[in-house]
Design an enzyme around this catalytic site. Structure first.
Site, short mmCIF file in Angstrom:
data_model
loop_
_atom_site.label_atom_id
_atom_site.label_comp_id
_atom_site.label_asym_id
_atom_site.label_seq_id
_atom_site.Cartn_x
_atom_site.Cartn_y
_atom_site.Cartn_z
N GLN A 110 0.88 -1.19 0.04
CA GLN A 110 0.11 0.02 -0.10
C GLN A 110 0.95 1.19 -0.18
OE1 GLN A 110 -3.36 -0.35 2.82
NE2 GLN A 110 -3.14 -2.36 2.90
N ALA A 230 6.13 8.22 11.20
CA ALA A 230 7.07 7.43 12.05
C ALA A 230 8.44 7.86 11.82
CB ALA A 230 6.70 5.96 11.80
N ALA A 231 9.04 7.93 12.90
CA ALA A 231 10.63 8.37 12.93
C ALA A 231 11.20 7.00 12.19
CB ALA A 231 11.20 8.59 14.26
N LEU A 232 12.12 7.32 11.27
CA LEU A 232 12.94 6.29 10.32
C LEU A 232 13.93 5.80 11.26
CD1 LEU A 232 12.93 7.15 6.52
CD2 LEU A 232 11.19 5.67 7.84
N LEU A 233 14.17 4.62 11.03
CA LEU A 233 15.36 3.76 11.78
C LEU A 233 16.54 4.16 10.85
CD1 LEU A 233 13.95 0.40 12.75
CD2 LEU A 233 14.52 2.27 14.09
N ASP A 299 -1.26 -9.63 10.97
CA ASP A 299 -0.26 -9.59 9.74
C ASP A 299 1.02 -9.36 10.19
OD1 ASP A 299 0.29 -9.15 7.07
OD2 ASP A 299 0.37 -7.24 7.38
N GLU A 304 12.24 -7.85 12.60
CA GLU A 304 13.72 -7.44 12.18
C GLU A 304 14.45 -7.35 13.51
OE1 GLU A 304 14.31 -4.14 9.33
OE2 GLU A 304 12.48 -4.76 8.34
N ASP A 319 5.65 -2.03 11.34
CA ASP A 319 4.46 -2.35 10.41
C ASP A 319 3.32 -2.76 11.08
OD1 ASP A 319 5.30 -1.43 7.88
OD2 ASP A 319 6.20 -3.22 7.17
#
Length: 404
Positions: A110, A230-233, A299, A304, A319
């Site tokens: 999506q 959302a803060a990215l890693l 889902d 990770e 997610d």
């Protein structure tokens, strides 16, 4: 404040193992000045070694943007600390920083966008697909469900209340589709999908494998659209992550069942399979199953970890957009890891019992946490009540295991 009282409780003040240099994701000298590369990636490079202290007397670290401090703070044991003074600043940045670039994130089923801020921080934007009170239709398969922006926001706060702290910070945000996406995007494929609806609203649909068509377009009112940021890693070039297939993954087939659904002794073989044969990996997976059951997320096919820490580290709960889709029914199969293995961390069990008690109550503390979000109310009341009901069911499942 029930939330403040909860975080003051002894169960939320247990000591964390000492963090040594090898337990940190990044080794950074806090007196060293860094400059950011503006190549679009969140890479940073050491600048002149001579300039170790700033003239103000502060260390260079004090001048880093919140997202960079968040990345530097990640260690083997936690994504961010319990009493993180950085968290309010980071959430505020996600909600208010000017957006200088918007491009579609490649892959996935999506539409999602990567938003970049003037301080080179980046966030993952998931747009609003359905209203708060809409439930997922009962005939929908879990893999064809919408991803919900408010589920991402609620999942971050729920994960923190459970003291897992394995979901990157998420804030709600009202985005102007015209000024903050269409007018500044350099993504040619995305740019081609904008149009004005018959009602005069600005819409777009992007390119993806599901729900990217004019029938499923995302439209503003007339150009304002809710979404989660959302803060990215850290970039994977800087901090490699390993993706693990969940042993309790669903079949993603309309009629086929997975092995764990057919074999009640399935956990015995999982316990003999690395990395679940040693350490706390299996218990971490059961933590994740409890989180998913509470929000109704079916889902969870992969999870990770940061490669640097090997098998001895926490799982990243990424997610979560397919959570909080239904409040009127529960999905007991999500609890299969707990029920089949009959194992749970003592600390998790004690905190769940605490959250089921009247002074705190899971629905009350989550409602309070979500009230501070720019898009409050984030969850419809029936979803909050469902949390208390599901928490009761988790405790009953643990009770059955104890009886056995």
């Amino acid at each position: 404040s029930k939330l403040a009282a909860l975080f003051e409780h002894p169960l939320y003040n247990t000591p964390v193992p000492e963090v040594t240099e090898k337990d940190k994701l990044f080794i950074v000298n806090p007196t060293e000045k860094f400059s950011l590369r503006s190549s679009g990636s969140d890479e940073w490079v050491s600048s002149s070694k001579a300039e170790t202290l700033l003239p103000t007397g502060k260390t260079a670290y004090d001048t880093y943007p919140a997202w960079l401090k968040f990345h530097i703070g990640i260690n083997r044991y936690e994504l961010y600390p319990r009493r993180d003074p950085l968290l309010p600043t980071l959430l505020r940045d996600l909600a208010t920083q000017r957006i200088v670039s918007s491009v579609q994130k490649s892959g996935g089923t999506q539409l999602k966008l990567i938003m970049t801020f003037p301080n080179y921080g980046q966030a993952l934007f998931k747009p609003m697909k359905q209203t708060r009170d809409q439930e997922t239709p009962i005939d929908f398969f879990y893999f064809s469900d919408f991803e919900r922006h408010n589920a991402e926001i609620a999942a971050f706060h729920l994960d923190r209340i459970l003291d897992f702290r394995r979901i990157p910070p998420v804030s709600g945000r009202l985005v102007n589709i015209t000024k903050e996406i269409r007018d500044i995007t350099t993504d040619k494929k995305l740019a081609k999908t904008f149009f004005i609806s018959p009602a005069g609203n600005v819409c777009f649909y992007g390119e993806c494998s599901y729900y990217c068509s004019t029938e499923h377009a995302l439209c503003g009112k007339p150009d304002l659209l809710e979404g989660s940021m959302a803060a990215l890693l850290p970039d994977k070039t800087l901090a490699k992550r390993r993706s693990w297939r969940s042993p309790w993954r669903r079949s993603y087939h309309k009629s086929k069942k997975a092995e764990w659904e057919l074999n009640p002794n399935y956990c015995a073989q999982v316990r003999e399979t690395p990395p679940y044969d040693r350490g706390h990996r299996l218990l971490d997976l059961i933590d994740m199953a409890i989180l998913d059951f509470l929000m109704g997320n079916m889902d969870r096919h992969h999870y990770e970890t940061f490669e640097k820490f090997g098998n001895d580290t926490f799982l990243l709960h990424l997610d979560n957009g397919r959570g909080f889709g239904t409040h009127s029914r529960d999905e007991p199969s999500i609890l299969a890891p707990l029920q089949q293995c009959c194992s749970i961390k003592k600390s998790t069990y004690l905190r769940l019992q605490l959250l089921a008690s009247q002074p705190y109550r899971l629905s009350d503390v989550l409602r309070e946490a979500l009230a501070a979000d720019p898009l409050a109310p984030v969850l419809a009341e029936p979803h909050l009540h469902a949390l208390d009901r599901r928490l009761g069911k988790v405790l009953v499942a643990v009770g059955h295991c104890l009886a056995r």
